[in-house]
Design an enzyme around this catalytic site. Structure first.
Site: not given
Length: 406
Positions: A208-210, A276
């Site tokens: 995943g991402n932030r 994102a």
């Protein structure tokens, strides 16, 4: 209230006379500081007649009273309208080469600058950088209006109307209630994605991402504030962030997001891809939690589909599509140049580029966006809270829709 009104040397200086009259009729004590260049457009007699005070034109007149310091110390609010590209440059650099810029260095009250210039000057990287510098210091710089400029030119760079300047300035000091956004998107449907997609490695772990989804939610709020009917496609966004303020479609993976956006984009006038997206996913996922084996773990990754490019290729007539590009610099280029290349590659009407890192962009922190068109050319920039940059971005969307309908 004691207000200083700076007037610089642009053709829009005549509008400052209307602004001055509006402020004085509202009971404010206004002192005008015209630059020498502005006096070639509107003479000192006009400012003195409308304000009831001597027009302050240079640092040497009244030197015994150190006028440039006295003016600044006594002010409750400073407005500069029009603010030319030259004034923005000098103010950003801290120049003190005339009475107006010298006074700007002495004031501690709110300052509002209302730019006016040709489109090319407003969009020039130097002006963009100067505006960003001023805003980072707490100076309130309005975005200019789009419309007819000097001669036959049209585009962003037109001085906002005096009533709008006065209201924006007085809002800074709580003298008027904040104004409601224009309802220029009423009757339009919008779909906005927010958050970050997650690709399962096993039932416990994911790639995943932030992204928190805060910026996408702010864009959805800004669109709704201007009258649009908004659907939010939320990729792993906490309910506390989106607050249930819109019709919300919850998704997890990139495939989920792609399907949800494609379905809702077909019926939308405005499409914003702020989520994102995970660029890769595991080629195969495990049905069971992967256990430690005492060695490393190797994952085979495959590329996810390009959702924004798919939305652009399947767009319907008249639809406005906005993409986001979270970029970092590298040895080859800076974030903006990466964004320009992406804008040309994706083909969205607008691409909002933001430089991200561990202390900026993601989460509950301020943001800065540079907006490009499909050719990678600069449309505008904004910096501040996520709500502020969202409002600025939505203004560009509204301007684009207005130009298309003209």
């Amino acid at each position: 209230m004691r207000i200083l009104l700076g007037v610089t040397g642009g053709i829009a200086a005549y509008k400052a006379a209307l602004l001055l009259r509006s402020l004085t009729e509202a009971g404010h004590d206004v002192h005008v500081i015209p630059t020498q260049a502005s006096l070639r457009f509107v003479g000192a007699a006009t400012w003195e007649a409308l304000s009831g005070h001597t027009a302050h034109t240079d640092v040497f007149t009244g030197a015994a009273g150190v006028e440039h310091v006295a003016l600044g110390r006594s002010a409750d609010l400073v407005i500069v309208a029009p603010a030319t590209a030259d004034l923005l440059a000098r103010a950003a650099s801290g120049a003190a080469d005339d009475l107006l810029t010298t006074t700007l260095l002495t004031v501690t009250c709110p300052v509002l600058l209302a730019p006016a210039m040709h489109t090319e000057m407003w969009l020039h990287p130097a002006t963009v950088a100067n505006v960003a510098t001023l805003r980072s210091r707490g100076v309130h710089v309005l975005d200019p209006d789009s419309g007819r400029l000097t001669g036959a030119d049209t585009g962003p760079g037109r001085l906002p109307e005096p009533e709008a300047i006065a209201r924006a300035a007085l809002e800074l000091v709580g003298a008027v209630e904040p104004s409601s956004p224009p309802q220029d998107l009423a009757g339009l449907r919008a779909v906005v994605s927010a958050g970050g997609t997650r690709e399962a490695i096993d039932p416990v772990r994911y790639l995943g991402n932030r992204s928190s989804g805060r910026q996408g939610v702010a864009v959805a709020d800004a669109l709704a504030a201007r009258g649009a009917q908004v659907t939010l496609v939320a990729a792993n966004v906490a309910p506390a962030v989106h607050g249930g303020r819109h019709a919300v479609v919850e998704v997890v993976s990139t495939a989920d997001l792609a399907e949800a956006m494609a379905t809702r984009a077909a019926a939308s006038d405005i499409v914003v891809m702020a989520a994102a997206v995970a660029d890769y996913r595991p080629a195969t996922g495990s049905e069971h939690k992967l256990k430690k084996t005492g060695g490393g773990l190797t994952l085979e990754l495959v590329e996810n589909p390009d959702i924004l490019a798919g939305l652009v290729s399947g767009r319907r007539a008249g639809q406005v599509i906005v993409g986001f590009a979270a970029e970092t610099g590298d040895a080859d280029s800076d974030p903006l140049e990466h964004g320009r290349a992406k804008a040309r590659r994706k083909g969205a009407d607008l691409l909002a580029v933001n430089a991200v890192g561990h202390d900026r962009g993601f989460g509950d922190v301020p943001n800065a966006l540079t907006v490009l068109d499909a050719a990678g050319d600069l449309v505008g920039s904004s910096e501040g809270s996520k709500e502020e940059v969202a409002a600025a971005l939505v203004s560009h969307v509204a301007d684009l829709i207005l130009r298309r309908s003209a």
